[in-house]
Every structure is written in structure tokens, then in C-alpha cells.
Design an enzyme around this catalytic site. Structure first.
Site, PDB file in Angstrom:
ATOM      1  N   ASN A 140       0.340  -0.915   0.057  1.00 30.13           N
ATOM      2  CA  ASN A 140       0.154   0.033  -0.197  1.00 30.13           C
ATOM      3  C   ASN A 140       0.609   1.177   0.055  1.00 30.13           C
ATOM      4  OD1 ASN A 140      -3.008  -1.485  -0.220  1.00 30.13           O
ATOM      5  ND2 ASN A 140      -3.375  -0.765   1.908  1.00 30.13           N
TER       6      ASN A 140
ATOM      7  N   MET B   1      -4.268  -2.290   3.785  1.00 30.00           N
ATOM      8  CA  MET B   1      -4.444  -2.306   5.051  1.00 30.00           C
ATOM      9  C   MET B   1      -4.023  -3.405   5.886  1.00 30.00           C
ATOM     10  SD  MET B   1      -8.417  -3.925   3.498  1.00 30.00           S
ATOM     11  CE  MET B   1      -7.893  -2.556   2.623  1.00 30.00           C
ATOM     12  N   PHE B  66      -3.848   4.623  12.131  1.00 30.74           N
ATOM     13  CA  PHE B  66      -4.289   3.721  10.837  1.00 30.74           C
ATOM     14  C   PHE B  66      -3.802   4.173   9.657  1.00 30.74           C
ATOM     15  CE2 PHE B  66      -7.559   3.601  14.523  1.00 30.74           C
ATOM     16  CZ  PHE B  66      -7.543   2.131  14.669  1.00 30.74           C
ATOM     17  N   GLU B  67      -3.356   3.175   8.834  1.00 30.82           N
ATOM     18  CA  GLU B  67      -2.637   3.987   7.759  1.00 30.82           C
ATOM     19  C   GLU B  67      -3.496   4.389   7.377  1.00 30.82           C
ATOM     20  OE1 GLU B  67      -2.946  -0.542   6.250  1.00 30.82           O
ATOM     21  OE2 GLU B  67      -3.259  -0.161   4.453  1.00 30.82           O
ATOM     22  N   ALA B  68      -4.988   4.945   6.784  1.00 29.80           N
ATOM     23  CA  ALA B  68      -5.452   5.423   6.162  1.00 29.80           C
ATOM     24  C   ALA B  68      -5.272   6.724   6.714  1.00 29.80           C
ATOM     25  CB  ALA B  68      -6.957   4.378   5.676  1.00 29.80           C
TER      26      ALA B  68
END
Lengths: 335, 271, 335, 271
Positions: A140, B1, B66-68
Site C-alpha cells: 500500500n 490495510m 491507522f494506515e488510512a
């Protein structure tokens, strides 16, 4: 300092979406609007004009969050073929596009899965049967930084992940010796999607768009892309945008089409506005377990509807949408 | 994710005669590993619950990231995605993947959680493909943020609820995310950040660490009722064990009360 | 792909502020707070604790905009010596630090000038006399991207500017052959300031800070730096920050000190709050024309005052500040 | 910031018997170069006024971009810095230097303005140092954003209000910002983006372009009352000239009215 930098390793994955920075600069100069142009159009027109067969396509949002579903359904409805998908946390979006027969290749950071909801039947089946080909792997963060390089107009971006794994081996990255530290460092090539689809809560007719909550990677992705198609919950006057210029996440000159589609992310979550439509997501996941089921779903909800508003009626119309709004808005979340 | 492919297969399998479930035990063990005033990159499912449990017990000042893009939220209820609005509810910042992953790469994140379809003795994991990459038997989701977690976070904690000879493999079909790769120094030689890597593996049978000299997996504690033979019978590769192996501390009544508070409907923990 | 990447050219400038990414990761692990810690302290304490002699120092804001003056005055007051300054649109800030005898070296993108207000007498004099040494050159964008690399924890950043110039030749950058395009591309090394000073309109006691208007390069700069000292117009409750988490430009774990200093950017402009104090800026520019004048200014306004509040009284106190607020706030600018 | 070291030396020197000032003429010429529906990276001073004049006359849809982060503002009054609040007043976006410079590097910006202490026949400029770099006679501010403008913008426009043998130099003490470097193809060979570079030089005497074949400076038009001899007498290097040289169109009454509207107090234009 030495005369040469050794290349230590080279990934064998297909190089997807890289463009010579000068070639892309010339394209931008020729094709991107620098003046304020009214870009409002229907979803149908946006897809007709800007999404050709075979395009390298990226989807904004994240997994089941703020997914540009109205544009995705329209691509399926118009039976686009041979798309190459940026699998950057591609979840419900890519699963439907694969189910719709639109996809030929995927570069995969995350695809064929639905986070906690499990694996994607349609996506998995297509890859395992060879109908869809995974042409490269990466992570990602690495994908996000490919877009950062694209946004910046540079050919690559250094990263420190992926080393020592098959993920690197199947990527399009290379590993070199950092001239300063002498340590190995990986370079990921820039990625420049042909088309990116993003759903936003509001923008003006020119495409100046604001996102509420986390933009995830849409800031870099939009700027890296050649064509950017926006759907928006609401088109507002540009004065409203100009009242809070710091809130603009995507400026107009990045954008090619503005389509007003309220509930345009259904059945995915639109932060602060409406929740996941869990039963509808589950309906797809159940149906997609067989090719026949997936087709039946698409016949009913996509090919069987003329546009997104007919689709919304079919999924329960105002009552359903009101319920989803209540779930999201009554949980005490702030604006 | 963060790849958590196994966590949707949630079953409420209580241990024989015990009051707590497997999921509860695993979550409590994970939670106790998280020190106060440290940061953790959180995935959905058990890692989320373990982090929230840590915050409500011994680590009130644990930073959840959180990665987002969500940083330091006050989680109102269990998120189902690492990007959903609960991950940035009343957060100190709602920012981007670029920002969060940069912080990870720069060394700001102490703990990361990973799950996997399969893992080897060095803590390398596969979440990409079963069989051949070109012609897969089973196509899995890929790295997602897993390779980033395994590359960047100081200490990676693995949760594997289905330890067996199928998931603890001698040789992975595909190394998605680096563990200790092939032993001491291999991460550094490969170009990964120095001094970080796999820390603990928590399964339904035991808690594992990694031997300092070989970087191979070794038992840290056995869950109540589990033997070293059970552990070895459920792994393709040999697992090291010290002379004396302690028993995993079961969930306390207070921990179980907090778990019910965090996941009242048993969405993740089952019931 | 080839086995080696040729290094085409190497800048001869001094490498300022580069650190091995692993060494810096270890430092961050050890030294940066990940828990919420009350970081409120006085400007005096912040400088005493975090600004040693010889530090590589960067100043937030831009030129005469949102300049962290209270901290700068305090550094002069505490007679720090041998500082290495990041000349990233360094204007009033660096001029005073040089006048105060604090500076030994400058890496220069823009320094020794005041935009439309002309050249900096103090800065120019010090460089021309050899008192202050310019050790490297680069451009504004290149400096900003050095900080981006620092923020990302990577050793360098590719850029496409500076080629073919003495600016490149006097930089610490190198030029290589891009392995994808085969064209020359420049790599600028990461920059990691020892200390960065930033003035913000509001933050909480932990350092979660929001900037109104353009953040310029403070987002990247703060994240790249080892120590970040904030002055703020106002310390707010963290609930207020959490009500708008998307507005947070600098998260707490980046920050080491929080000092509440209303009007802390005086005499520079604080967007939406107060205007330049033009007469005061001109007073410095006039006085600085001679070494004696510069010393007289500093004796009066810095060494002759115990802290920033005494300074504010000396520059006219409430009446002056009220006037500056009216100028900025009555021009119809939005919040 | 865009180097405009010369622009603080503002004098109101009217041309002999003419109604307009030098500054007005230069500004009008600059303004007319800016096409509608294009973008310009704006500095303070004359470039700012020229861009605003273009917007109010022939190019209402010209996009103004500021290197510090302001994009598309409705300028309420003349900014004194490219970072001051007037540069993002009612803007479409108030963003960062990273964002703006990335847009420049990626090819989104058509025009850029530059000033300089000295310029050579190829449009290379010096804003860094007079004399030796290690031991300067005069230390100037350095590149600022000038190298970025000269490297990235499709067409660079130079404003030099003090053309003389001291400012039009055969050999610069320091090349801060690339023009055409040493002639055709030199920018591309050096690694700069392709197809962009110096476009026009506007001085108190004339307007110049660059010869297609040699990339050396040549006259485009002479200001009223100026001769080719004047032009050459005020340059160390030879300046090319076509057979017929037109006269620069003076400011129209409407342009002058707009200029007074934009800079009513004559802060930049003088009066």
C-alpha cells in the site's frame, strides 16, 4: 563519492502506468484546463468521454470507504473492456469491475479481499481462472508513493520497504545502493493513471473539491492522474469553496469532469453522511460466489437500471438511504 | 490495510472447561504486549480490540494509528475497516496514508499487527497467493499495508488463530512481508530499516518469540492445557523451546469485562 | 536494465543536516514522545532545553509571514552561538539571528533579502566580511523536498530543477542517470534539522497544532526535524482540536515544546490575526545598516527586555497590536 | 520567493514628454504576454501587477499561483510577499509549497516571472553573488524560487528595469537560474524538463526574445524613442535584431486606468 551507483536487484513485475516525465509534462500542457471551465456533466458522459477500453484506472477512497460507485456502475453498464486496475486497497470497486468483465490486468497492493468481510469471490475466481492477470505486486505505501512521484513529476521515489521479499521481486521497482548511506534503497517508479475516479462530499462546477475526514491517498492520486472524474454529493458555488480555501483537497485544474450524484458512494460508507449498506454489500458477496449469481446481480442492479438514480430506487430508495444516514450521523460523529 | 484474512472466520470456541474463549485469550495476550506511551499501527479485528483493551487497562496513553490516516482517535465503537469514520472520530489528526506511512518509515511507530495465511520459522508471511504466483491455486489479497508494517514498525506482533501444519510452513509459496527473512542480519543486508522486526506470534496454542541468535521461532508460553507436543504437531518447522516454558496467563475477570465493553455484540470476539 | 547507474555530476556544497535514516530512526524511537505529554513551558525554558550552540536550525513560516519571532529573540537573548541556519526563505528571522551574532553557517535557498523591502544589511555584511559562511546553495523547492525526504525517512529525493547551474554546483546534490527514462535526474539529500521553530495560531498542550491559511512547508519541515518548538497565539483544549481533526497540520508526537505567546510573530504578519508592523520592520532595516545600529536595536528590544511581553510593551503595547489586528482583520479576509 | 531584488528600487521616472512611466510600460508589456486560460507563477511587485492587469483586461481566466501555496485568489490589494494573506484571499486553494512546486515540476504552470541582478545572452541569471562565491563582493539572496521558475515553467518572462552593461553581462559571476544555458538543446542535455525556457525579457529600453537557432537574445520591439544603438550600448553582449524592429505599443489609457486601480497608492508603480 563513487562514479557509479550499483543496481542491486530488479523486480520482474510489469511496469504499469509509468510515463516519461517530459512526455507527461507535454501532455498536461496540452490537455489540462488552467482556466475555470464548467465541467458539469452526467456520469454517462464522463465515462463515455474519458474512460476508454484498456485504460489504466485508479479508484479513490479506501476499500469500502468513499468509493466512487456511480462511476463504477456506469463503466460496467457501458461494458468497458481490458481495464488495467491500480489495486491500491481495491475492494468492492475492483470486485464489481471484475465481475462486470471490464478488467484484464491488476497491479496488486491489496485486491481480491474485503477486509473483515472476507475474500472476494469474483475477483479470486477471475485470477485463479486466468481471466484476470495480476501483473505486479507491491505494498500500500509503495503504491501511494508511486502516485507521489507521479504528482511531483519525477520518475521515481525512494522507499525502504519491500526489501527481501517476493513482493519486491514481483514489483516493477529496483534496488540500488544509496550514494549517501551506502545502504540498499528501493526506487519505485512513478505511476500515472490514465483515469482516476473520486467521490467527494462537495465541489464546485470547476472541480475544486473538499473531502471530509481522511483523504487517504486521493490528494496524491488525483494529482498524479491524467484524467480525474469526480462524483460529488453536492455541487456548491465556488464562493463556498473560496470561503475555506485551506479545505480544498483537489484544485480544479486537476479535474476533468464533475458529476453531481447524491449517495454516489452507496453501498460504501461516506464519512459523516451515510453508513455502509451492509445487507447490500452482503447481497453482492453472496451472489458473487457463483458466476451466475454475479451476473444476476449485475443484470438487476447495473444493466437493468438506466442510471444511478434508478439503482438507488432499486436498493430501497429514500427509506434505505435515510436509514444509512441515521446510522452514520447519529453516532455522534463530528463534521 | 493490515492483512487479517483469517479474522473473518470468527467462531466462539470456548476452551475446554474454561470460561474464556480462544479469541479472548489471544486478544488479552496481544494487549499486554503493548506498552504505555508507545504507538501502534492498528488493523481491524482482534488487533483493534487488543489495542483498545490496552488503552482501557495498563496503557491509557497508547497512541493508535491507522494506515488510512486516522491518528489518535477516541474510538466510539469497533471499526470494520481501517479507513472507516470510527478510525478518525475525535482523533488528534485525520490525515493521509502518505503522512502515516512516512511516520512509520521514519521510525515513529512502535508496534504493528499482522495476520497471515501462512508464516515460516523466521516470521516471514504470505498473504499473496497459495500455489504458483502466475497460476495461483488460491489468490489472496496481497500485501496491503502488511509489508509496510513488517518493514517499518519496531516490533511486529502476529496473530494466527489457526496454527497448523498448513499455516506454520517450512517454505512459503510467497514471501509477502519480511520477518527475519533468513536469520540474523538478513533484514539489514536486504536494505530494510535496522533494528526492527518480528516480536511475538500469538496463536490458539501458544505465544512465540524469536531466538536471539538464530531468529527462529521459539515458544514464550503455552496456553493452558497445551503441550509442547501440540505446538510441534501443528507446525511444519521445528519450534524452539526453552528448558522451562511458562503457561500463558489467562484473561482476568477485569480483562473479560473490558472485552465485553469493547465488543458488546461479540462481532469479533464471538460469544 | 543496466547493472549500474552513472553519477553524472556531484555538487561541491557542504552536506548540511543529512543523517543516516537508520541512525535517525533509532534517535526518534528513543527521544520522541508517543504518549500525550503536557509540553507547555516558557520560551526561555524551550530555548534552554532544546537549542544548543551549533544546532542546525530551521524557521517556520515564510519570510515575513508567521515567523516565530518570540523564539528567535530568546535565542539572541540567550546568546546562542555557531548556529547553522536553513536559509529556506529566511528573511527577518535570519537577519536578526545574524545581527545577534548567533550564526556561523547558512545553507542558502533565499536569505540576506527581504523580498520587496530590499536586501538585508546585517546578513549581507556578515557574509561579505566572512563572519558568516554560506556553505551550500539550492532552490526553495529543492530545500522543501530535502525536508520531504527527511519527513519520509528516506535518504534523498529526486528533483528536476537546478540542473545546468552554479546553484547545483554549489549544492550538496548529485545528478544521476534515471534508470527508467535514461535522462539526467538530480537527487537532493534528505535534511533533518536539529531544531525547528514554528509559530501557529492554536494548538493544545500536547502540541497538536493547526495553521490557518497556507502551511507553506511547515508540514514537511516539522516532520523532518528532530526537535520542534511551537509558539502559539493560544493554547486550546484538545477537545477543540479533536472537533476538527482534519485541520491538524502538526500532530503532537512531532512536537517537543509548546509555548503560549500571543502576538508571537510580531513584527511579521500572522494571517487572519495581525498585519506586518511595517514601521518596526523598517526600524530594524534602518538600524541594521551599521553594526552599531544593529547592536543598539538588539540592546533595546532583545537584551534590554526580559521576555517577549516586555518587548511587546516597548513596541507600543496594546495600542500598536490593536492597530495591527485591525489592519489584518478589517481587510475582509476570511477565517 | 521569486527573486525581485531590483524591484525595491522604485522610482517614478516618466519617459520624456510621455504620459506613462517606465514601470507602467513594462507592466503593460508583461501583462499582454499572458494568455487567457493559462497559469502564471507570480512574484511580488511588477509581475503581480502585470498578472492582475491581464486578469482585468484580456485574460480574465488567468490562473495566479504563488509558490508559498496560494492558488487562484481574488487579490483584494497588492501583496508585499508571495506568502502574505492577500495571496490566498478567497483562493480556490490555500495549500503548500510542496503542492505548488509539484504542480510546476509536473508541467501545470505556463508562465513564470523572474528578475535578476544580472542576465546573460542566453537568459541565464544571477541572483546569488557579485564577485567570488567564497568571498563575495556583494551577497545577494540566492535562488529562492527563481531556479524553480526557470527550471519548471513553460515560458519564463524576465523583468529587468535597469538594463546596462552591468546587468546585461557576457559572463555571469554565478548562474543561479538556468536560461537556455549555452544554446539549443543545452537545457535538455543538462537534465532540465524539455521544451520550456526563457520567453521574453522586458527592460526599460526594449522587449527581447530568443533566437530560435542560437537561443541568444534578440530584440522583439524597442520602446518609444529607443534605438538599437541604445540597446547595444547597454549590454556587454551583442544583441541580435531582425531587419525591421517594431516599436513597443505604449500603455493605452484603459491600461493606465486599470493600473491606477490596481496600485492606487503607487506602491510599486510609483507616481
Amino acid at each position: 563519492m563513487e562514479r557509479n551507483i550499483p543496481i542491486l536487484a530488479t523486480g520482474s513485475g510489469e511496469l504499469v502506468g509509468w510515463r516519461d516525465p517530459d512526455e507527461n509534462r507535454a501532455w498536461i500542457r496540452e490537455n489540462k484546463p488552467r482556466g475555470l471551465v464548467d465541467k458539469r456533466m452526467s456520469v454517462r458522459e464522463a465515462v463515455e468521454r474519458f474512460v476508454p477500453d484498456g485504460a489504466y484506472l485508479a479508484l479513490g477512497g479506501f476499500g469500502h470507504i468513499r468509493t466512487p460507485m456511480a462511476l463504477i456502475y456506469e463503466i460496467i453498464r457501458q461494458r468497458r473492456r481490458g481495464l488495467v486496475i491500480a489495486g491500491k486497497t481495491a475492494v468492492h470497486d475492483i470486485d464489481l469491475l471484475i465481475g462486470g468483465g471490464c478488467v484484464k490486468k491488476v497491479e496488486c497492493a491489496y485486491a481480491f479481499g474485503h477486509e473483515l468481510r472476507g475474500l472476494s469471490p469474483a475477483g479470486r475466481r477471475a485470477v485463479e481462472s486466468g481471466e484476470v492477470q495480476v501483473v505486479a505486486e507491491l505494498s500500500n505505501a509503495a503504491y501511494q508513493w508511486r502516485f507521489l512521484a507521479g504528482m511531483m513529476g519525477v520518475p521515481f521515489m525512494p522507499v525502504r520497504n519491500m526489501a527481501g521479499t517476493d513482493t519486491f521481486e514481483k514489483s516493477s521497482a529496483i534496488q540500488i545502493k544509496d550514494p549517501w548511506s551506502g545502504k540498499p534503497v528501493i526506487l519505485v517508479p512513478a505511476a500515472i493513471p490514465d483515469v482516476t475516479l473520486i467521490h467527494v462530499p462537495r465541489c464546485d462546477r470547476y472541480g475544486n473539491a473538499q473531502i471530509d475526514g481522511i483523504p487517504v491517498e486521493d490528494i496524491e492520486l488525483a494529482r498524479a492522474s491524467r484524467r480525474v472524474l469526480l462524483t460529488t454529493e453536492q455541487i456548491v458555488d465556488d464562493d463556498e469553496i473560496r470561503d475555506h480555501p485551506q479545505r480544498t483537497d483537489i484544485p480544479f485544474y486537476i479535474v476533468d469532469a464533475v458529476c453531481e450524484v447524491k449517495y454516489g458512494a452507496h453501498p460504501t460508507l461516506m464519512p459523516y453522511l451515510y453508513a455502509f449498506d451492509e445487507p447490500h454489500i452482503q447481497e453482492w458477496l453472496q451472489q458473487a460466489k457463483t458466476p451466475q449469481g454475479a451476473q444476476a446481480y449485475l443484470e438487476k442492479y447495473v444493466h437493468g437500471t438506466a442510471d444511478f438514480s434508478q439503482y438507488l430506487e432499486l436498493v430501497g430508495g429514500a427509506a434505505t438511504l435515510k436509514r444509512l444516514e441515521q446510522i452514520e450521523q447519529n453516532k455522534g460523529r463530528q463534521t | 490495510m493490515i492483512a487479517q484474512q483469517d479474522s473473518h472466520k470468527i467462531e466462539a470456541r470456548p476452551f475446554a472447561k474454561q470460561e474464556y474463549t480462544q479469541a479472548e485469550l489471544i486478544t488479552c495476550v496481544a494487549s499486554r504486549l503493548l506498552e504505555d506511551n508507545r504507538s501502534v499501527l492498528v488493523g481491524t479485528g482482534l488487533p483493534m480490540i487488543a489495542s483498545m483493551l490496552a488503552q482501557r487497562s495498563h496503557a491509557p496513553n497508547l497512541l493508535l494509528v491507522f494506515e488510512a490516516g486516522g491518528i489518535g482517535p477516541r474510538i466510539p465503537e469497533l471499526p470494520v475497516s481501517v479507513g472507516d469514520s470510527r478510525t478518525f472520530y475525535k482523533a488528534v489528526a485525520a490525515t493521509s496514508m502518505h503522512d502515516v506511512m512516512s511516520a512509520c518509515q521514519a521510525g515513529y511507530i512502535d508496534y504493528g499487527f499482522l495476520g497471515a495465511a501462512a508464516l515460516d520459522a523466521y516470521g516471514n508471511i504470505n498473504t499473496t497467493v497459495i500455489g504458483d504466483w502466475e497460476h495461483p491455486k488460491v489468490r489472496l489479497p496481497g500485501s496491503g499495508g502488511a509489508n509496510d508494517v513488517g518493514s517499518f514498525c519496531w516490533r511486529t506482533i502476529f496473530i494466527m488463530r489457526n496454527q497448523s501444519t498448513r499455516t506454520f510452513q517450512s517454505k512459503l509459496d510467497f514471501i509477502t512481508t519480511p520477518g527475519w527473512i533468513s536469520g540474523p542480519g538478513a533484514r539489514e543486508r536486504s536494505g530494510l530499516p535496522h533494528g526492527c522486526g518480528p516480536y511475538r506470534v500469538i496463536t490458539q496454542l501458544a505465544v512465540y518469540g524469536f531466538d536471539e541468535h538464530t531468529k527462529r521461532m521459539q515458544v514464550v508460553s503455552l496456553h493452558p492445557g497445551v503441550t509442547l507436543e501440540d505446538v510441534q504437531a501443528n507446525s511444519e518447522f521445528p519450534i524452539l523451546a526453552p528448558a522451562h516454558v511458562p503457561v500463558t496467563e489467562p484473561p482476568s475477570p477485569e480483562e473479560r469485562r473490558l472485552l465485553r465493553e469493547i465488543d458488546p455484540r461479540g462481532i469479533v470476539l464471538g460469544r
